[in-house]
Design a protein around this motif. Structure first.
Motif, PDB file in Angstrom:
ATOM      1  N   UNK A   3       4.483   0.425  -8.232  1.00 33.15           N
ATOM      2  CA  UNK A   3       3.220   0.961  -8.734  1.00 33.15           C
ATOM      3  C   UNK A   3       2.222   1.196  -7.613  1.00 33.15           C
ATOM      4  N   UNK A   4       2.137   0.257  -6.676  1.00 29.63           N
ATOM      5  CA  UNK A   4       1.178   0.405  -5.584  1.00 29.63           C
ATOM      6  C   UNK A   4       1.514   1.604  -4.709  1.00 29.63           C
ATOM      7  N   UNK A   5       2.802   1.792  -4.427  1.00 26.61           N
ATOM      8  CA  UNK A   5       3.220   2.931  -3.612  1.00 26.61           C
ATOM      9  C   UNK A   5       2.957   4.243  -4.333  1.00 26.61           C
ATOM     10  N   UNK A   6       3.214   4.265  -5.631  1.00 25.92           N
ATOM     11  CA  UNK A   6       2.997   5.488  -6.391  1.00 25.92           C
ATOM     12  C   UNK A   6       1.508   5.789  -6.571  1.00 25.92           C
ATOM     13  N   UNK A  39       1.478  -3.147   0.147  1.00 26.47           N
ATOM     14  CA  UNK A  39       1.919  -4.451   0.635  1.00 26.47           C
ATOM     15  C   UNK A  39       2.452  -5.357  -0.461  1.00 26.47           C
ATOM     16  N   UNK A  40       2.237  -4.991  -1.722  1.00 27.78           N
ATOM     17  CA  UNK A  40       2.834  -5.727  -2.840  1.00 27.78           C
ATOM     18  C   UNK A  40       3.088  -4.742  -3.967  1.00 27.78           C
ATOM     19  N   UNK A  86      -1.852  -3.233  -5.269  1.00 27.98           N
ATOM     20  CA  UNK A  86      -0.990  -3.693  -4.184  1.00 27.98           C
ATOM     21  C   UNK A  86      -1.323  -3.091  -2.837  1.00 27.98           C
ATOM     22  N   UNK A  87      -2.481  -2.442  -2.741  1.00 27.13           N
ATOM     23  CA  UNK A  87      -2.889  -1.773  -1.498  1.00 27.13           C
ATOM     24  C   UNK A  87      -4.065  -2.544  -0.922  1.00 27.13           C
ATOM     25  N   UNK A  94     -10.597   5.192  -5.165  1.00 35.47           N
ATOM     26  CA  UNK A  94      -9.171   4.869  -5.229  1.00 35.47           C
ATOM     27  C   UNK A  94      -8.941   3.393  -4.925  1.00 35.47           C
ATOM     28  N   UNK A  95      -9.502   2.895  -3.837  1.00 39.10           N
ATOM     29  CA  UNK A  95      -9.317   1.488  -3.487  1.00 39.10           C
ATOM     30  C   UNK A  95      -9.867   0.560  -4.571  1.00 39.10           C
TER      31      UNK A  95
END
Length: 464
Positions: A179-182, A204-205, A448-449, A440-441
């Motif tokens: 999910x974090x990567x997407x 990172x997670x 996970x970012x 976004x952050x």
């Protein structure tokens, strides 16, 4: 003491880049082409209801991770291709390189990417998904993974017509479709990342459940969250407050009493609340927490935007200039963060986002104090990340480059024009570009970012 964002990031209006407007159409476009002049594109920026990508998305890569990423894109209702169709204009190319183990493996997918570059539509996106290089990796593995860095940053300098190239980095054990990567992929594909180029975000997670965050409300990702923005009365701070409110957050706008009228106008506009406060006072964090608790019962998102400049060559720098910049730009954040981290009102998946600067990355003549303070912010962010992890929190920084504001409009014309063109997109950014990265952050999708420093600078030609 002023705590509104200063220097190249202060102002109440977005300034127009008349040159970009002139060369984007008609006679001006033809003239620039004949004379070989720069032709910056009108960038595709996010508007509520706008499509994620304008055109088909080509997914390159032979791994199971590539198939999984393609599935997520299909879940997002994108028009996905697994093989290029000759002459078809592409809205984006996603290159999944999650199983690299040797530099030789870069050749085929990157040459396939190269064959598709001429088919990119205006304002297209190229995004890689690869793994971070680790010290403990075998040399050939580290070489392959770090090679992606050079590819992305170089390609970003080659693309034209508003197209950008960025990358998602997967930490050890993170799947390509986590999910974090997407979430990071979605940000890079969208108009929210218009002025982000040649940059990487590390997942990172896992973040939320795998599968790309299908349950996310992408239109209102901050619905029900409570945010505070310092230095909010004007310029980038005001843009941040407006963007967070647009995305559903309840916003507490903070600035010094001298900016009280502008602050009140902004708070009324976004249906938030205003808090007049000098953030350098010892009780600033407690004051913000009390305000948030009394009105909303909690605090979820902190945006440290306030900052000042007091420029002088180091040989002429006095203690007052040095100390005031450090007090506002870093000491206040450290002190407030201590209060936030100790509070029971800042516990539900909290977010901290700090505004840094490219000056803190590459340095800037006459700004040793400012560059030191912004580099310090980046160090603080990386070291604060583990402290927030236990509560599901994240902390990141955004480092703007040249942003069009009232202050940059006062720079002499020739100097301003040079500063605008010294990036791969050949133009200045807008306050909203910084605000979109911060939003976004702040989102749940970015769970996970963490510990990232994201440059919003159009890939400025200095630093990374």
């Amino acid at each position: 003491m002023s705590t509104s964002q200063n220097g190249a990031r202060r102002g109440s209006r977005e300034q127009a880049d008349k040159y970009t407007e002139f060369v984007s159409r008609g006679f001006g476009k033809d003239l620039a082409k004949r004379l070989g002049l720069p032709q910056p594109a009108i960038l595709r920026r996010y508007e509520p209801g706008s499509p994620l990508v304008e055109g088909p998305v080509l997914v390159l890569g032979q791994s199971a991770g590539a198939d999984a990423v393609a599935t997520v894109l299909l879940d997002w209702n994108q028009d996905v291709r697994r093989h290029a169709t000759p002459k078809e204009k592409l809205g984006a190319v996603v290159v999944v390189l999650d199983e690299l183990s040797h530099p030789d493996q870069l050749s085929a997918p990157i040459r396939e990417l190269g064959a598709s570059v001429r088919d990119l539509a205006r304002n297209a996106r190229v995004v890689t998904v690869s793994r971070t290089g680790l010290v403990e990796d075998a040399p050939e593995v580290a070489a392959a993974r770090n090679g992606v860095d050079g590819i992305v940053r170089s390609l970003a300098k080659e693309l034209r017509a508003g197209a950008t190239a960025n990358g998602v980095l997967l930490a050890n054990g993170i799947q390509a479709n986590a999910s974090s990567a997407m979430a990071a992929l979605r940000f890079f594909l969208s108009g929210r990342s218009a002025f982000v180029d040649g940059q990487f975000l590390t997942a990172s997670s896992e973040g939320a459940p795998a599968g790309g965050g299908a349950a996310q409300d992408w239109a209102k990702p901050l619905e029900g969250r409570v945010a505070v923005v310092t230095g909010a009365a004007r310029g980038i701070g005001a843009a941040i407050a407006r963007t967070l409110a647009r995305d559903g957050a309840k916003v507490i706008a903070v600035d010094v009493p001298a900016a009280g009228d502008l602050l009140a106008q902004l708070a009324n506009e976004i249906h938030g609340t205003a808090l007049q406060l000098d953030i350098t006072v010892a009780e600033a964090g407690a004051r913000i927490l009390d305000h948030a608790a009394q009105r909303y019962g909690r605090l979820d998102i902190v945006v440290h935007n306030a900052g000042i400049t007091r420029d002088k060559l180091l040989a002429n720098m006095d203690a007052a200039r040095w100390d005031s910049v450090m007090a506002v730009n870093i000491a206040s954040q450290l002190r407030m963060n201590q209060a936030f981290l100790a509070s029971s009102h800042f516990r539900a998946n909290p977010r901290i986002i700090s505004v840094a600067s490219t000056s803190g990355i590459a340095g800037n003549r006459g700004q040793t104090n400012y560059a030191a303070s912004k580099a310090a912010v980046m160090g603080m962010v990386r070291s604060t990340a583990p402290l927030l992890a236990a509560s599901g929190g994240t902390v990141n920084a955004v480092a703007p480059g040249f942003i069009e504001t009232d202050m940059t409009a006062k720079i002499p014309f020739a100097t301003r024009e040079v500063a605008r063109r010294l990036n791969s997109l050949q133009q200045g950014g807008k306050p909203g570009d910084v605000a979109e990265a911060i939003a976004f952050f702040a989102s749940e999708a970015a769970a996970g970012v963490t510990a990232n420093v994201l440059r919003v600078c159009g890939q400025n030609l200095v630093g990374q």
